[in-house]
Design an enzyme around this catalytic site. Structure first.
Site, PDB file in Angstrom:
ATOM      1  N   GLU A   1     101.940   7.915 131.031  1.00  0.00           N
ATOM      2  CA  GLU A   1     103.273   7.407 131.363  1.00  0.00           C
ATOM      3  C   GLU A   1     104.179   7.398 130.132  1.00  0.00           C
ATOM      4  O   GLU A   1     105.346   7.800 130.189  1.00  0.00           O
ATOM      5  CB  GLU A   1     103.178   5.987 131.936  1.00  0.00           C
ATOM      6  CG  GLU A   1     102.294   5.865 133.165  1.00  0.00           C
ATOM      7  CD  GLU A   1     100.898   5.380 132.820  1.00  0.00           C
ATOM      8  OE1 GLU A   1     100.330   4.613 133.599  1.00  0.00           O
ATOM      9  OE2 GLU A   1     100.379   5.781 131.749  1.00  0.00           O
TER      10      GLU A   1
ATOM     11  N   GLU B   1      93.854  -9.309 131.956  1.00  0.00           N
ATOM     12  CA  GLU B   1      93.177  -8.121 131.465  1.00  0.00           C
ATOM     13  C   GLU B   1      91.991  -8.511 130.586  1.00  0.00           C
ATOM     14  O   GLU B   1      90.977  -7.817 130.556  1.00  0.00           O
ATOM     15  CB  GLU B   1      94.149  -7.242 130.677  1.00  0.00           C
ATOM     16  CG  GLU B   1      93.619  -5.840 130.393  1.00  0.00           C
ATOM     17  CD  GLU B   1      94.691  -4.901 129.869  1.00  0.00           C
ATOM     18  OE1 GLU B   1      95.232  -4.110 130.667  1.00  0.00           O
ATOM     19  OE2 GLU B   1      95.001  -4.972 128.664  1.00  0.00           O
TER      20      GLU B   1
ATOM     21  N   LYS C   1      98.757   4.411 121.093  1.00  0.00           N
ATOM     22  CA  LYS C   1      97.693   4.447 120.095  1.00  0.00           C
ATOM     23  C   LYS C   1      97.185   5.870 119.873  1.00  0.00           C
ATOM     24  O   LYS C   1      97.066   6.339 118.753  1.00  0.00           O
ATOM     25  CB  LYS C   1      96.547   3.522 120.511  1.00  0.00           C
ATOM     26  CG  LYS C   1      95.437   3.419 119.473  1.00  0.00           C
ATOM     27  CD  LYS C   1      94.349   2.445 119.891  1.00  0.00           C
ATOM     28  CE  LYS C   1      94.793   1.020 119.744  1.00  0.00           C
ATOM     29  NZ  LYS C   1      93.692   0.058 119.967  1.00  0.00           N
TER      30      LYS C   1
ATOM     31  N   HIS D   1     113.117 -24.102 142.845  1.00  0.00           N
ATOM     32  CA  HIS D   1     113.780 -23.664 144.078  1.00  0.00           C
ATOM     33  C   HIS D   1     113.116 -22.424 144.648  1.00  0.00           C
ATOM     34  O   HIS D   1     113.693 -21.744 145.506  1.00  0.00           O
ATOM     35  CB  HIS D   1     115.267 -23.410 143.799  1.00  0.00           C
ATOM     36  CG  HIS D   1     115.999 -24.638 143.368  1.00  0.00           C
ATOM     37  ND1 HIS D   1     116.570 -25.519 144.261  1.00  0.00           N
ATOM     38  CD2 HIS D   1     116.218 -25.164 142.132  1.00  0.00           C
ATOM     39  CE1 HIS D   1     117.130 -26.522 143.608  1.00  0.00           C
ATOM     40  NE2 HIS D   1     116.930 -26.326 142.309  1.00  0.00           N
TER      41      HIS D   1
ATOM     42  N   LYS E   1      93.390   5.388 136.532  1.00  0.00           N
ATOM     43  CA  LYS E   1      93.943   6.496 135.741  1.00  0.00           C
ATOM     44  C   LYS E   1      93.247   7.812 136.091  1.00  0.00           C
ATOM     45  O   LYS E   1      93.881   8.863 136.214  1.00  0.00           O
ATOM     46  CB  LYS E   1      93.770   6.213 134.247  1.00  0.00           C
ATOM     47  CG  LYS E   1      94.623   5.089 133.693  1.00  0.00           C
ATOM     48  CD  LYS E   1      94.369   4.959 132.197  1.00  0.00           C
ATOM     49  CE  LYS E   1      95.186   3.854 131.575  1.00  0.00           C
ATOM     50  NZ  LYS E   1      94.930   3.740 130.123  1.00  0.00           N
TER      51      LYS E   1
ATOM     52  N   GLY F   1      95.721  -3.717 122.855  1.00  0.00           N
ATOM     53  CA  GLY F   1      97.127  -3.576 123.215  1.00  0.00           C
ATOM     54  C   GLY F   1      97.803  -4.887 123.543  1.00  0.00           C
ATOM     55  O   GLY F   1      98.933  -5.157 123.115  1.00  0.00           O
ATOM     56  N   ARG F   2      97.122  -5.728 124.301  1.00  0.00           N
ATOM     57  CA  ARG F   2      97.724  -6.994 124.734  1.00  0.00           C
ATOM     58  C   ARG F   2      97.841  -8.003 123.590  1.00  0.00           C
ATOM     59  O   ARG F   2      98.492  -9.035 123.730  1.00  0.00           O
ATOM     60  CB  ARG F   2      96.931  -7.576 125.896  1.00  0.00           C
ATOM     61  CG  ARG F   2      95.440  -7.764 125.624  1.00  0.00           C
ATOM     62  CD  ARG F   2      94.687  -8.002 126.935  1.00  0.00           C
ATOM     63  NE  ARG F   2      93.249  -8.074 126.774  1.00  0.00           N
ATOM     64  CZ  ARG F   2      92.437  -7.025 126.760  1.00  0.00           C
ATOM     65  NH1 ARG F   2      92.945  -5.809 126.857  1.00  0.00           N
ATOM     66  NH2 ARG F   2      91.130  -7.186 126.645  1.00  0.00           N
TER      67      ARG F   2
END
Length: 660
Positions: A287, A430, A281, A461, A588, A343-344
């Site tokens: 990162e 979040e 954004k 399983h 951060k 973002g999500r």
């Protein structure tokens, strides 16, 4: 008129809506008669609805419009206390084995909309308790808050922002003004550019620096910029029509700053035919930007350092035109999104639409957006008790807060949905991992859920043992009637997909009914008595089941929108802000300090023994061990350790890096 005024009366004050409807009804003809009938129905329904609310709750929570002054806390409401009292009396609630025998209850707990069928009859919930949850929804103004979100009210109070991911998939002909701007028109301006660009890439009109057509795409982003698009991509990979459209193309994602993720993303790719999509954004996410610089260096090593390399092989999804231009990306290849998109929730923006359109074509992504719009419409207009995402949200609150089950397992019986749980994990955790109300005062009850999951039958399983005989975990079983791939071997009792779905149906009942000691004994008359208790299943484990008719882009969009809105409803009831994420910021900030420390030692040669000064003992000792391991196995200084320039990229240090 009926749809926009009578049904959607919450868009404007109810009385005003009725006045307008009555005005229309004053004319003649069949249309006017229909309006008059609808008005009468609405009046009766409204009187009953508001009378019920008035009886159970004499005041409503404020802050529907985003204001956080004098907020009435949900746990202070009589409706909340009534639900809590019912939950506390769990010993008097019949076992699911008995509840499932109540046909009227089962009929009442089936919901259906646009091909989606949801069954929540296996929840630990009586009809009386369901009614209490509906009254809690009324007392916490869920319907009004939904309307406020769709209006563009600034319900993200901590950031003073609207929450408008629903505008990203609104119909082109609709309008929604926020701060004097029609955001739907802005959305379609970007979508039209994405269609034009993706068509140019797929047709071979847009080529790389050496004139070769683009065949592979790397999408660089983290969090919602990765999880949402990766979910949709994985869900489409084995859908036959999507497979045909993606033939000869590859879409990869690069999220983790770990260079091992870079190696996987670049493995086997030809730089001449690769396009890189950088999603950030602000274009400062640490990162993402380090990964972008890494891949840019790879492109330049392979293709040279000419301006065409970046201009032809890199595009951006961002809001920061200045930094995008400074980076070297052509402004015409920048696709915007807005601060009212979290973002999500951004997969239906350029964040997801661009890479998915490059892989599958814009028309395929359009089907995905249309599916989301379908559920948006249902969420906005359906009454609470028949509204699928609203009921999912209320059940989430019931299980997590009132019954004390903090975990929700997402169990899709379709391998194409393997990335659903990781994505919803972020959307839910979040959004609702909050400890304060809208006004900043502490929340005294449990909010949020721990989301995890795995496709069936793999999960059976793995962790189903714990679900059946250990902790109680509410489960969402998700099935598909027509699978994406059809396989039937002659002589087999059922097709491969039916074998899978046999387990979908069986597991929900196994969790609900269980198996008593007497049933175990009857099945195994000669079994050693000491082994009998190990084979007992107590049952009474809650679940809901969602059945989709098929799994195309449309249904994938529907499913995602269901869970997005489920999360919002939970936050509305809890009285928290589901649309900020301050909890991710502290780490951060601390990482910036540690980044500086590592740079001082490994880049500028500060003595190893000085590393960690100013940190706590535990961090200092771990840091010393980390650097010692490196120095014993490889040179400590970057200049000594990396012979190939491609192995070394300037880290974001100090003022040179702005952490988003």
């Amino acid at each position: 008129i009926l749809e926009r005024i009578a049904v959607r009366g919450s868009e404007i004050p109810f009385c005003d809506a009725m006045k307008v409807a009555l005005f229309v009804a004053s004319g003649g003809g069949r249309a006017a008669q229909a309006v008059r009938r609808e008005v009468a129905i609405q009046r009766v329904g409204a009187k009953a609805r508001y009378a019920r609310v008035a009886r159970t709750q004499r005041f409503a929570i404020r802050a529907v419009d985003g204001s956080h002054d004098a907020q009435v806390k949900p746990h202070e409401l009589p409706a909340w206390q009534a639900v809590a009292k019912a939950a506390a009396a769990s010993s008097s609630r019949p076992h699911l084995k008995e509840l499932m025998g109540d046909l009227q209850r089962c009929l009442d707990m089936f919901l259906e909309y646009d091909g989606i069928l949801m069954d929540y009859s296996r929840q630990l919930l009586t009809l009386e308790e369901k009614q209490l949850l509906l009254e809690l929804a009324a007392a916490t103004n869920v319907e009004e808050k939904i309307a406020a979100m769709f209006r563009g009210d600034k319900i993200n109070v901590s950031e003073d922002r609207s929450v408008l991911h629903v505008a990203l998939r609104a119909a082109r002909e609709s309008t929604l003004e926020v701060d004097g701007v029609d955001v739907v028109a802005e959305v379609y301006a970007v979508l039209d550019r994405i269609k034009e660009f993706s068509d140019a890439v797929r047709s071979g009109e847009h080529v790389g620096a050496t004139g070769k057509a683009i065949k592979d795409v790397i999408c660089i982003g983290i969090g919602g910029s990765f999880l949402g698009p990766a979910f949709v991509h994985t869900a489409l990979e084995t859908e036959p029509s999507a497979q045909r459209l993606a033939s000869g193309r590859r879409l990869r994602f690069l999220a983790n700053v770990d260079p091992e993720d870079v190696a996987r993303a670049l493995s086997g790719l030809n730089a001449e035919t690769t396009l890189v999509v950088v999603v950030s954004k602000t274009f400062t996410t640490a990162e993402t930007m380090l990964n972008a610089r890494t891949v840019r260096a790879w492109l330049q090593r392979e293709l040279g350092s000419g301006k065409d390399v970046v201009a032809k092989h890199m595009v951006a999804v961002s809001t920061n035109a200045n930094l995008v231009k400074k980076y070297g990306i052509d402004e015409n290849n920048m696709f915007v999104f807005w601060d009212w998109v979290g973002g999500r929730y951004s997969v239906s923006s350029a964040v997801g639409v661009l890479p998915l359109a490059l892989q599958y074509g814009y028309e395929m992504v359009e089907q995905f957006l249309t599916g989301m719009r379908s559920v948006d419409q249902h969420f906005r207009t359906a009454r609470v008790g028949r509204n699928i995402p609203v009921m999912m949200g209320l059940l989430g609150v019931w299980n997590a807060t009132f019954l004390g089950f903090p975990t929700n397992a997402l169990l899709p019986y379709d391998q194409a949905l393997s990335k659903l749980a990781p994505h919803i994990q972020q959307v839910a955790m979040e959004s609702n991992g909050k400890g304060v109300f809208l006004d900043g005062t502490p929340v005294p009850f449990a909010t949020g859920e721990i989301i995890f999951g795995e496709p069936g039958t793999n999960g059976q399983h793995s962790f189903y043992q714990l679900i059946h005989q250990g902790r109680t975990m509410p489960c969402d079983f998700i099935g598909v009637s027509l699978g994406q791939q059809n396989v039937y071997l002659e002589g087999e009792p059922v097709s491969n997909h039916d074998e899978l779905m046999s387990n979908f149906f069986a597991q929900a009942d196994a969790l609900a009914y269980g198996k008593t000691l007497d049933e175990v004994r009857a099945e195994n008359p000669t079994l050693d008595e000491t082994l009998l208790p190990h084979k007992v299943f107590h049952g009474n484990r809650p679940s809901l089941s969602i059945l989709l008719p098929k799994l195309t882009a449309y249904e994938i969009g529907q499913l995602l929108a269901l869970y997005e809105h489920r999360v919002a409803v939970e936050g509305f009831v809890w009285g928290i802000n589901s649309f900020d994420q301050w909890g991710v910021e502290l780490g951060k900030i601390l990482a910036t300090k540690m980044r500086q420390e590592l740079s001082e030692v490994r880049r500028y040669g500060r003595p190893l023994q000085t590393a960690g000064k100013g940190f706590n003992y535990s961090t200092s000792r771990m840091l010393q061990a980390y650097l010692k391991n490196i120095s014993e196995r490889r040179a400590l200084l970057y200049s000594d350790a990396f012979n190939d320039p491609f192995e070394y990229f300037n880290s974001c240090v100090g003022d040179e890096c702005v952490v988003e």
